[in-house]
Design a protein around this motif. Structure first.
Motif, PDB file in Angstrom:
ATOM      1  N   ARG A   7       0.931  -1.218  -0.076  1.00 38.18           N
ATOM      2  CA  ARG A   7      -0.098   0.113  -0.110  1.00 38.18           C
ATOM      3  C   ARG A   7       0.880   1.234  -0.004  1.00 38.18           C
ATOM      4  NH1 ARG A   7      -2.980   0.393   5.926  1.00 38.18           N
ATOM      5  NH2 ARG A   7      -1.020   0.788   6.940  1.00 38.18           N
ATOM      6  N   LEU A   8       2.092   1.247   0.820  1.00 40.06           N
ATOM      7  CA  LEU A   8       3.065   2.338   0.685  1.00 40.06           C
ATOM      8  C   LEU A   8       3.494   2.554  -0.874  1.00 40.06           C
ATOM      9  CD1 LEU A   8       4.324   4.804   1.639  1.00 40.06           C
ATOM     10  CD2 LEU A   8       6.111   3.334   2.775  1.00 40.06           C
ATOM     11  N   ARG A   9       3.883   1.457  -1.543  1.00 37.50           N
ATOM     12  CA  ARG A   9       4.261   1.373  -2.867  1.00 37.50           C
ATOM     13  C   ARG A   9       3.492   2.168  -3.813  1.00 37.50           C
ATOM     14  NH1 ARG A   9       9.088   0.538  -6.167  1.00 37.50           N
ATOM     15  NH2 ARG A   9       8.251   1.245  -8.074  1.00 37.50           N
ATOM     16  N   ARG A  10       2.133   1.756  -3.620  1.00 36.22           N
ATOM     17  CA  ARG A  10       1.051   2.235  -4.433  1.00 36.22           C
ATOM     18  C   ARG A  10       0.939   3.981  -4.437  1.00 36.22           C
ATOM     19  NH1 ARG A  10      -1.730  -2.381  -2.797  1.00 36.22           N
ATOM     20  NH2 ARG A  10      -2.799  -1.416  -1.177  1.00 36.22           N
ATOM     21  N   ARG A  11       1.124   4.212  -2.781  1.00 34.13           N
ATOM     22  CA  ARG A  11       1.225   5.597  -2.670  1.00 34.13           C
ATOM     23  C   ARG A  11       2.177   6.247  -3.180  1.00 34.13           C
ATOM     24  NH1 ARG A  11      -1.958   9.652   0.169  1.00 34.13           N
ATOM     25  NH2 ARG A  11      -0.984  11.260  -0.516  1.00 34.13           N
ATOM     26  N   ILE A  12       3.458   5.525  -3.262  1.00 30.36           N
ATOM     27  CA  ILE A  12       4.935   6.332  -3.999  1.00 30.36           C
ATOM     28  C   ILE A  12       4.562   6.269  -5.376  1.00 30.36           C
ATOM     29  CG2 ILE A  12       7.108   5.778  -4.383  1.00 30.36           C
ATOM     30  CD1 ILE A  12       7.313   4.379  -1.389  1.00 30.36           C
ATOM     31  N   ALA A  14       1.813   6.731  -7.065  1.00 32.54           N
ATOM     32  CA  ALA A  14       0.862   7.808  -7.372  1.00 32.54           C
ATOM     33  C   ALA A  14       1.463   9.134  -7.229  1.00 32.54           C
ATOM     34  CB  ALA A  14      -0.275   7.981  -6.354  1.00 32.54           C
ATOM     35  N   ASP A  15       2.349   9.215  -5.943  1.00 31.11           N
ATOM     36  CA  ASP A  15       2.909  10.829  -5.671  1.00 31.11           C
ATOM     37  C   ASP A  15       4.090  11.035  -6.558  1.00 31.11           C
ATOM     38  OD1 ASP A  15       0.958  10.831  -3.904  1.00 31.11           O
ATOM     39  OD2 ASP A  15       2.403  11.102  -1.901  1.00 31.11           O
ATOM     40  N   PHE A  16       4.917   9.815  -6.986  1.00 28.16           N
ATOM     41  CA  PHE A  16       6.277  10.053  -7.734  1.00 28.16           C
ATOM     42  C   PHE A  16       6.107   9.339  -8.990  1.00 28.16           C
ATOM     43  CE2 PHE A  16       7.218  11.196  -3.306  1.00 28.16           C
ATOM     44  CZ  PHE A  16       8.050  12.155  -3.582  1.00 28.16           C
ATOM     45  N   PRO A  17       5.015   9.403  -9.886  1.00 27.24           N
ATOM     46  CA  PRO A  17       4.919   8.437 -11.158  1.00 27.24           C
ATOM     47  C   PRO A  17       6.234   8.331 -12.004  1.00 27.24           C
ATOM     48  CG  PRO A  17       3.834  10.597 -11.314  1.00 27.24           C
ATOM     49  CD  PRO A  17       4.266  10.670  -9.950  1.00 27.24           C
ATOM     50  N   VAL A  22      13.606   5.636  -7.706  1.00 26.87           N
ATOM     51  CA  VAL A  22      14.464   6.501  -7.076  1.00 26.87           C
ATOM     52  C   VAL A  22      13.768   6.656  -5.396  1.00 26.87           C
ATOM     53  CG1 VAL A  22      15.355   8.820  -6.770  1.00 26.87           C
ATOM     54  CG2 VAL A  22      15.050   7.877  -9.020  1.00 26.87           C
ATOM     55  N   VAL A  23      12.564   6.965  -5.160  1.00 26.78           N
ATOM     56  CA  VAL A  23      12.051   7.002  -3.987  1.00 26.78           C
ATOM     57  C   VAL A  23      12.338   5.825  -3.072  1.00 26.78           C
ATOM     58  CG1 VAL A  23       9.966   7.688  -2.419  1.00 26.78           C
ATOM     59  CG2 VAL A  23      10.541   8.824  -4.594  1.00 26.78           C
ATOM     60  N   VAL A  24      12.109   4.657  -3.685  1.00 32.13           N
ATOM     61  CA  VAL A  24      12.363   3.687  -2.759  1.00 32.13           C
ATOM     62  C   VAL A  24      13.705   3.276  -2.510  1.00 32.13           C
ATOM     63  CG1 VAL A  24      12.179   1.053  -2.895  1.00 32.13           C
ATOM     64  CG2 VAL A  24      10.202   2.402  -3.906  1.00 32.13           C
ATOM     65  N   GLY A  25      14.508   3.837  -3.455  1.00 33.83           N
ATOM     66  CA  GLY A  25      16.059   3.410  -3.181  1.00 33.83           C
ATOM     67  C   GLY A  25      16.499   4.469  -2.159  1.00 33.83           C
ATOM     68  N   ARG A  26      15.890   5.721  -2.101  1.00 28.67           N
ATOM     69  CA  ARG A  26      16.205   6.635  -1.065  1.00 28.67           C
ATOM     70  C   ARG A  26      15.690   6.301   0.215  1.00 28.67           C
ATOM     71  NH1 ARG A  26      16.007  12.717  -3.840  1.00 28.67           N
ATOM     72  NH2 ARG A  26      17.204  11.856  -5.829  1.00 28.67           N
ATOM     73  N   LEU A  27      14.526   5.739   0.330  1.00 23.05           N
ATOM     74  CA  LEU A  27      13.964   5.139   1.417  1.00 23.05           C
ATOM     75  C   LEU A  27      14.813   4.238   2.117  1.00 23.05           C
ATOM     76  CD1 LEU A  27      10.048   4.997   0.850  1.00 23.05           C
ATOM     77  CD2 LEU A  27      11.231   6.581   2.323  1.00 23.05           C
ATOM     78  N   HIS A  28      15.198   3.078   1.282  1.00 27.84           N
ATOM     79  CA  HIS A  28      16.111   2.197   1.894  1.00 27.84           C
ATOM     80  C   HIS A  28      17.417   2.488   2.291  1.00 27.84           C
ATOM     81  CE1 HIS A  28      13.484  -1.267   1.332  1.00 27.84           C
ATOM     82  NE2 HIS A  28      13.395  -1.042   0.082  1.00 27.84           N
ATOM     83  N   SER A  29      17.742   3.983   1.919  1.00 30.70           N
ATOM     84  CA  SER A  29      18.966   4.281   2.497  1.00 30.70           C
ATOM     85  C   SER A  29      18.983   4.695   4.048  1.00 30.70           C
ATOM     86  CB  SER A  29      19.427   5.913   1.819  1.00 30.70           C
ATOM     87  OG  SER A  29      18.724   6.977   2.235  1.00 30.70           O
ATOM     88  N   ALA A  94      -5.796   7.107   0.347  1.00 31.53           N
ATOM     89  CA  ALA A  94      -6.318   8.170  -0.524  1.00 31.53           C
ATOM     90  C   ALA A  94      -4.961   8.631  -1.383  1.00 31.53           C
ATOM     91  CB  ALA A  94      -6.756   9.344   0.459  1.00 31.53           C
ATOM     92  N   PRO A  95      -4.798   7.960  -2.258  1.00 28.01           N
ATOM     93  CA  PRO A  95      -3.608   8.331  -3.194  1.00 28.01           C
ATOM     94  C   PRO A  95      -3.859   9.617  -3.823  1.00 28.01           C
ATOM     95  CG  PRO A  95      -3.929   6.064  -3.703  1.00 28.01           C
ATOM     96  CD  PRO A  95      -5.021   6.444  -2.700  1.00 28.01           C
ATOM     97  N   GLY A  96      -2.733  10.485  -3.832  1.00 26.91           N
ATOM     98  CA  GLY A  96      -2.696  11.778  -4.463  1.00 26.91           C
ATOM     99  C   GLY A  96      -3.307  12.879  -3.462  1.00 26.91           C
ATOM    100  N   ALA A  97      -3.547  12.530  -2.344  1.00 25.40           N
ATOM    101  CA  ALA A  97      -4.036  13.376  -1.556  1.00 25.40           C
ATOM    102  C   ALA A  97      -2.920  13.782  -0.327  1.00 25.40           C
ATOM    103  CB  ALA A  97      -5.370  12.923  -0.729  1.00 25.40           C
ATOM    104  N   ASN A  98      -2.073  14.958  -0.801  1.00 17.30           N
ATOM    105  CA  ASN A  98      -1.062  15.136   0.239  1.00 17.30           C
ATOM    106  C   ASN A  98      -1.535  15.915   1.173  1.00 17.30           C
ATOM    107  OD1 ASN A  98       1.139  13.843  -0.998  1.00 17.30           O
ATOM    108  ND2 ASN A  98       0.942  15.451  -2.863  1.00 17.30           N
ATOM    109  N   ARG A  99      -1.956  15.432   2.432  1.00 14.86           N
ATOM    110  CA  ARG A  99      -2.410  16.116   3.576  1.00 14.86           C
ATOM    111  C   ARG A  99      -3.672  16.332   3.363  1.00 14.86           C
ATOM    112  NH1 ARG A  99       0.635  16.591   7.631  1.00 14.86           N
ATOM    113  NH2 ARG A  99       2.224  17.884   8.301  1.00 14.86           N
TER     114      ARG A  99
END
Length: 99
Positions: A7-12, A14-17, A22-29, A94-99
């Motif tokens: 579910r977090l991957r789906r959000r990533i 959506a937010d970073f199409p 790249v986002v996943v790699g940075r999270l793993h850092s 709620a993908p795409g809803a930032n806050r």
């Protein structure tokens, strides 16, 4: 290495199409920090993604905040209180809803 939940991957995605990998790699850092914090990995990773608001520069800022004080990260993402599981679920559903 903590996994990125589906579910977090789906959000990533959506937010970073165009930059999801790249986002996943940075999270793993942040894997060691997440392990050392003894916090739920999904909660920690989601806090970084939430504060990033779909922007790589803000992702770097959120990652830096996590390294400085992961508690400030969780509070800033509104995942710092006891009701964080419900808030996290609501945000991830709620993908795409930032806050």
């Amino acid at each position: 290495m903590p996994d990125i939940s589906p579910r977090l991957r789906r959000r990533i995605d959506a937010d970073f199409p165009h930059h999801a990998d790249v986002v996943v790699g940075r999270l793993h850092s942040l894997d060691q920090l997440v392990a050392d914090s003894r916090q739920n990995p999904e909660r920690m990773f989601a806090a970084v993604v939430r504060l990033a608001q779909g922007r790589l520069d803000k992702l770097d800022d959120a990652s830096s905040l996590a390294r400085e004080d992961w508690r400030d990260l969780l509070v800033g993402a509104d995942f710092g209180n006891e009701d964080w599981p419900a808030r996290l679920s609501d945000w991830l559903s709620a993908p795409g809803a930032n806050r």
